[in-house]
Design a protein around this motif. Structure first.
Motif, short mmCIF file in Angstrom:
data_model
loop_
_atom_site.label_atom_id
_atom_site.label_comp_id
_atom_site.label_asym_id
_atom_site.label_seq_id
_atom_site.Cartn_x
_atom_site.Cartn_y
_atom_site.Cartn_z
N PHE A 92 5.73 -11.89 -9.02
CA PHE A 92 4.64 -11.86 -8.89
C PHE A 92 3.95 -10.40 -8.77
N ALA A 93 4.56 -9.57 -8.23
CA ALA A 93 4.05 -8.15 -7.88
C ALA A 93 4.38 -7.24 -9.29
N LEU A 141 -2.56 -4.35 -8.26
CA LEU A 141 -3.82 -4.42 -9.24
C LEU A 141 -4.11 -2.99 -9.23
N LEU A 142 -4.42 -2.35 -8.31
CA LEU A 142 -5.29 -1.08 -8.30
C LEU A 142 -4.15 0.08 -8.78
N VAL A 143 -2.83 0.10 -8.23
CA VAL A 143 -1.85 0.87 -8.69
C VAL A 143 -1.45 0.59 -10.05
N GLY A 144 -1.33 -0.51 -10.42
CA GLY A 144 -1.15 -0.94 -11.85
C GLY A 144 -2.12 -0.22 -12.79
N THR A 184 1.71 -8.62 -11.67
CA THR A 184 0.21 -7.98 -11.15
C THR A 184 0.25 -6.59 -11.61
N PHE A 185 1.29 -5.73 -11.43
CA PHE A 185 1.23 -4.11 -11.91
C PHE A 185 1.05 -4.39 -13.40
N VAL A 186 1.94 -4.95 -13.99
CA VAL A 186 2.04 -4.65 -15.50
C VAL A 186 0.51 -5.36 -16.16
N THR A 246 -3.58 -9.10 -0.12
CA THR A 246 -3.76 -7.72 -0.06
C THR A 246 -2.66 -7.01 -0.90
N LEU A 247 -1.53 -7.24 -0.65
CA LEU A 247 -0.68 -6.48 -1.26
C LEU A 247 -0.63 -6.55 -2.92
N LEU A 248 -0.88 -7.92 -3.27
CA LEU A 248 -1.23 -7.97 -4.85
C LEU A 248 -2.26 -7.16 -5.32
#
Length: 451
Positions: free
Chosen positions: A344-345, A295-298, A348-350, A289-291
């Motif tokens: 990993f975070a 993804l969404l914020v990125g 995921t963001f980038v 869920t955090l990842l």
């Protein structure tokens, strides 16, 4: 009082631009939803149908295989018969095939239906972003196109949540999971009815009067297209020109950078729950869920990066960060799970942010006559890469597959440094003109490599 005449590339943003953007969001949302939901559904139907690893790989990559053929064939067809017809028809196919998934009892039928869904989505990737790019003013083109990825990510995230909650309803819940894809599809279908044809495509077909009427009705009565008409008469391209000296450099770059992004993206996030478990996360729902939040914020941050950074700088720096962080995720031991999660975070963001360029760059790389074809070709080739990654990941060890994807990202870094052109803040005709002066450095470097 004299009315100021404005060229279409300098037109102010209006309600129609936002409407066509919202309608184009539909394919990206449905694609993200289709990929997100199949990963969870496979964990249930795999045991029920006694699927082998090969069948799991085929079903996981089935929509991507369909995307290959759809983007290639329907992109080409769009340059022949127009954008609007395919723009609407795609979602008739998606709606019907999504509903029929509820009734399947064997992997072959499900595979065929997933192929059909991918076929229509692939066509929409080629046509949707093309139609949006051809209507959008140059000032807002990058933002509107990159925003499409936000809805892809939202679709993927919602699918993950829907899957987790439906999973608790019983062993046959995978049927409902897959069939829920029809809900957004039918909404998009109904809203797309009445969408106008692209004025740029009409001009390329010699139908200038129709183009003027559409521009006057939807963009504004004081909007001119004379510059667009004049530029369209300077050079005319056909499908075969995508592979000739003038444009092939853009076809090659567009295909390779796209592959290097989507191969690790689709492979990792299709099987994210499985990967997290193998990395050592016992309670992987919270981490998953955090990842998904990253993804969404990125994807939202990617809209800002696309607007504020050059296309070339954004893609080079992103590939470099992705290469380093995925390597750290792979090599860090279980005793360093906190640092591994941070890496990993960031990855995921980038990854989510730079994926916005997969919807911006292709539409800017090719001239009007072959814009859908060119976008279709690079999308099709990218889906070969993503399908390969998604198919082979269940067949390989986690370390081997992660190292392989790290090397793919390293290749993307090298390709971007050597070949990435700058297409931002130009009119669409300037950005897509391979002879434009701002493209000369790219052409010179790439030509030397190809010799």
């Amino acid at each position: 009082m004299t009315v100021q005449r404005i060229q279409i590339d300098d037109a102010p943003l209006n309600k129609f631009h936002l409407r066509i953007t919202a309608l184009t969001f539909g394919s990206n949302f449905c694609d993200g939803y289709a990929l997100g939901i199949i990963g969870i559904a496979l964990s249930l139907l795999g045991a029920q149908m006694h699927l082998s690893p090969v069948w799991q790989g085929l079903l996981g990559s089935s929509a991507l295989i369909g995307l290959f053929f759809g983007s290639l064939l329907l992109g080409w067809l769009s340059d022949r018969i127009g954008r609007q017809k395919i723009y609407v028809t795609n979602f008739v196919i998606i709606t019907i095939a999504s509903v029929l998934q509820f009734f399947v009892n064997d992997p072959v039928t499900l595979f065929i239906l997933r192929i059909l869904i991918g076929l229509a989505l692939g066509g929409d990737y080629a046509v949707g972003s093309t139609l949006l790019a051809e209507f959008a003013p140059k000032k807002y083109r990058g933002s509107l196109l990159s925003a499409l990825n936000v809805l892809w990510t939202l679709g993927y995230t919602i699918a993950t949540l829907v899957g987790y909650f439906l999973e608790k309803t019983g062993p046959d819940s995978w049927r409902l999971m897959l069939a829920t894809g029809a809900i957004p599809a039918v909404i998009v279908l109904l809203l797309r009815i009445g969408t106008p044809e692209s004025p740029r495509w009409l001009i390329s077909m010699g139908r200038e009067q129709e183009a003027r009427q559409i521009v006057k009705k939807y963009i504004g009565p004081n909007i001119e297209i004379d510059d667009m008409i004049a530029e369209s008469k300077q050079v005319t391209f056909g499908f075969k020109d995508l592979f000739t000296k003038q444009i092939r450099l853009r076809t090659i770059f567009g295909s390779l950078f796209y592959v290097c992004i989507v191969l690790p993206y689709f492979a990792i996030y299709t099987y994210l729950p499985t990967i997290l478990k193998q990395l050592g996360y016992v309670e992987n729902f919270l981490v998953d869920t955090l990842l998904n939040i990253f993804l969404l914020v990125g994807s939202i941050a990617g809209v800002w990066f696309t607007e504020k950074m050059t296309r070339r700088g954004f893609i080079i720096y992103s590939f470099a960060v992705l290469t380093i962080t995925l390597f750290l995720v792979t090599v860090l031991p279980m005793s360093m799970l906190t640092f591994q999660f941070i890496a990993f975070a960031i990855f995921t963001f980038v990854m989510s942010a730079v994926s916005n360029l997969t919807l911006v760059y292709p539409a800017e790389l090719f001239p009007t006559e072959v814009r859908s074809s060119g976008t279709g070709v690079v999308t099709a080739i990218s889906r070969v890469g993503s399908a390969v990654g998604t198919f082979f990941l269940p067949l390989m060890s986690l370390t081997s597959s992660m190292i392989g994807m790290t090397l793919v990202l390293l290749l993307g870094t090298i390709i971007s440094i050597a070949w990435a052109p700058e297409t931002g803040r130009l009119t669409l005709n300037e950005a897509s003109n391979p002879l434009h002066r701002k493209d000369s450095a790219f052409s010179e470097v790439a030509s030397n490599i190809l010799k």
